[in-house]
Design an enzyme around this catalytic site. Structure first.
Site, PDB file in Angstrom:
ATOM      1  N   ARG A 132      40.610  33.031  39.916  1.00  0.00           N
ATOM      2  CA  ARG A 132      39.647  31.908  39.788  1.00  0.00           C
ATOM      3  C   ARG A 132      38.518  32.004  40.377  1.00  0.00           C
ATOM      4  O   ARG A 132      38.371  32.716  41.688  1.00  0.00           O
ATOM      5  CB  ARG A 132      40.533  30.648  40.407  1.00  0.00           C
ATOM      6  CG  ARG A 132      41.782  29.850  39.868  1.00  0.00           C
ATOM      7  CD  ARG A 132      41.372  29.246  38.438  1.00  0.00           C
ATOM      8  NE  ARG A 132      42.358  28.812  37.670  1.00  0.00           N
ATOM      9  CZ  ARG A 132      43.228  29.372  36.538  1.00  0.00           C
ATOM     10  NH1 ARG A 132      42.722  30.805  36.207  1.00  0.00           N
ATOM     11  NH2 ARG A 132      43.895  28.744  35.970  1.00  0.00           N
TER      12      ARG A 132
ATOM     13  N   HIS B 205      35.670  36.279  31.247  1.00  0.00           N
ATOM     14  CA  HIS B 205      37.017  35.484  31.379  1.00  0.00           C
ATOM     15  C   HIS B 205      37.947  35.911  30.239  1.00  0.00           C
ATOM     16  O   HIS B 205      38.356  35.068  29.432  1.00  0.00           O
ATOM     17  CB  HIS B 205      36.922  34.016  31.234  1.00  0.00           C
ATOM     18  CG  HIS B 205      37.993  33.201  31.870  1.00  0.00           C
ATOM     19  ND1 HIS B 205      37.870  31.858  32.346  1.00  0.00           N
ATOM     20  CD2 HIS B 205      39.243  33.441  31.942  1.00  0.00           C
ATOM     21  CE1 HIS B 205      39.098  31.465  32.843  1.00  0.00           C
ATOM     22  NE2 HIS B 205      40.051  32.319  32.663  1.00  0.00           N
TER      23      HIS B 205
END
Length: 310
Positions: free
Chosen positions: A225, A273
């Site tokens: 994250r 990502h």
């Protein structure tokens, strides 16, 4: 009687999930009415993405569970209207994809591959890396993804240390926990991989103080994250050379803004990502299994602990 399953996610997700979900439900022996819209009071299960627009769960008076499409639940776990069981996505395809990405980038830094891939300039760079057994790798986060990655790297021979909030026992991994354990885990990290969930306790877990515990020139790999790292503190450590390189797949704002200094920093690798993505077929099987369990009166799998936040 069919169960009513609301698919609450963006339209493009429905296009890719409809057929695999219908197939998985059928294979699980679940007769289901699957749709993107239905009266809230008639919904039995919500297949949910936090960016779907569904924010108020109070109208879903007969629903039995919310089944998250994502591994991360930080955007929904604190919703004050959510009193239903919440299951996060633990999917073989997602896990395997993460293992492959993490292993690839750890090996890239361990072997010093950038020097040869990028340095095609006629210079004979014969720098021999140590064997994996002499390279220390630390995994912050030993949940399903972290444990799978730590075990894979351990099988390659890396000297593995793992840290988690609660003590774990994993063959081939020195497992630590607590504040003192975190310091020791960071001190043992030639390469540091972050796979922690994002909670109030883990946000900015890498900051000016904790970054200083790393060996000089350590490499950071973050597919977990974005907010696990204080961006300004990381940039300062990169500029000073205290951190040798950072390979980052997740960010506080995504897509990463074009003017963000990570893009231009010579010691940062940005990936968009892509470390792992939920696979529709295998994720649908996980969802179908939880619905089958709910209808059979069996415990749901992968339930979120609300107090811990994951």
């Amino acid at each position: 009687m069919p169960v009513n399953v609301l698919f609450a996610a963006r339209p493009e997700r429905w296009e890719t999930y409809e057929a695999p979900l219908r197939a998985a439900l059928s294979e699980a022996g679940v007769e289901a009415n699957l749709a993107t819209q239905m009266p809230a009071h008639e919904v039995d299960y919500i297949v949910y993405a936090p960016n779907s627009g569904v924010e108020d769960f109070a109208p879903f008076t007969r629903a039995k569970a919310v089944l998250n499409l994502w591994a991360g639940v930080e955007d929904v776990v604190g919703n004050p209207t959510l009193h239903l069981p919440l299951a996060r996505m633990v999917d073989h395809g997602l896990t395997q994809g993460m293992v492959e990405w993490v292993t690839g980038h750890v090996l890239r830094h361990h072997l010093g591959m950038d020097a040869h891939i990028l340095g095609q300039d006629g210079i004979w760079r014969k720098d021999i890396p140590p064997l994996a057994q002499d390279r220390r790798v630390t995994m912050l986060g030993l949940g399903a993804l972290g444990q799978a990655c730590a075990e894979a790297l351990g099988r390659l021979g890396f000297a593995m240390t793992g840290w988690s909030r609660s003590q774990k026992e994993i063959d081939g991994v020195t497992c630590l926990s607590g504040d003192q354990g975190l310091r020791a885990a960071l001190q043992a990290a030639d390469i540091l991989v972050l796979l922690l969930p994002l909670t109030g306790d883990t946000e900015n877990i890498l900051n000016r103080e904790t970054l200083a515990y790393l060996p000089h020139g350590a490499v950071i790999v973050n597919p977990g994250r974005g907010p696990l790292i204080d961006d300004d503190a990381l940039l300062a450590a990169l500029d000073s050379g205290d951190v040798g390189h950072a390979t980052l797949d997740v960010f506080r704002e995504e897509p990463l803004p074009m003017k963000h200094p990570f893009w231009a920093h010579p010691q940062v690798t940005v990936t968009p990502h892509i470390a792992s993505e939920t696979r529709q077929k295998s994720a649908s099987q996980v969802i179908a299994e939880n619905i089958r369990r709910g209808e059979a009166g069996e415990p749901f799998i992968h339930l979120v602990n609300r107090e811990l936040g994951y």
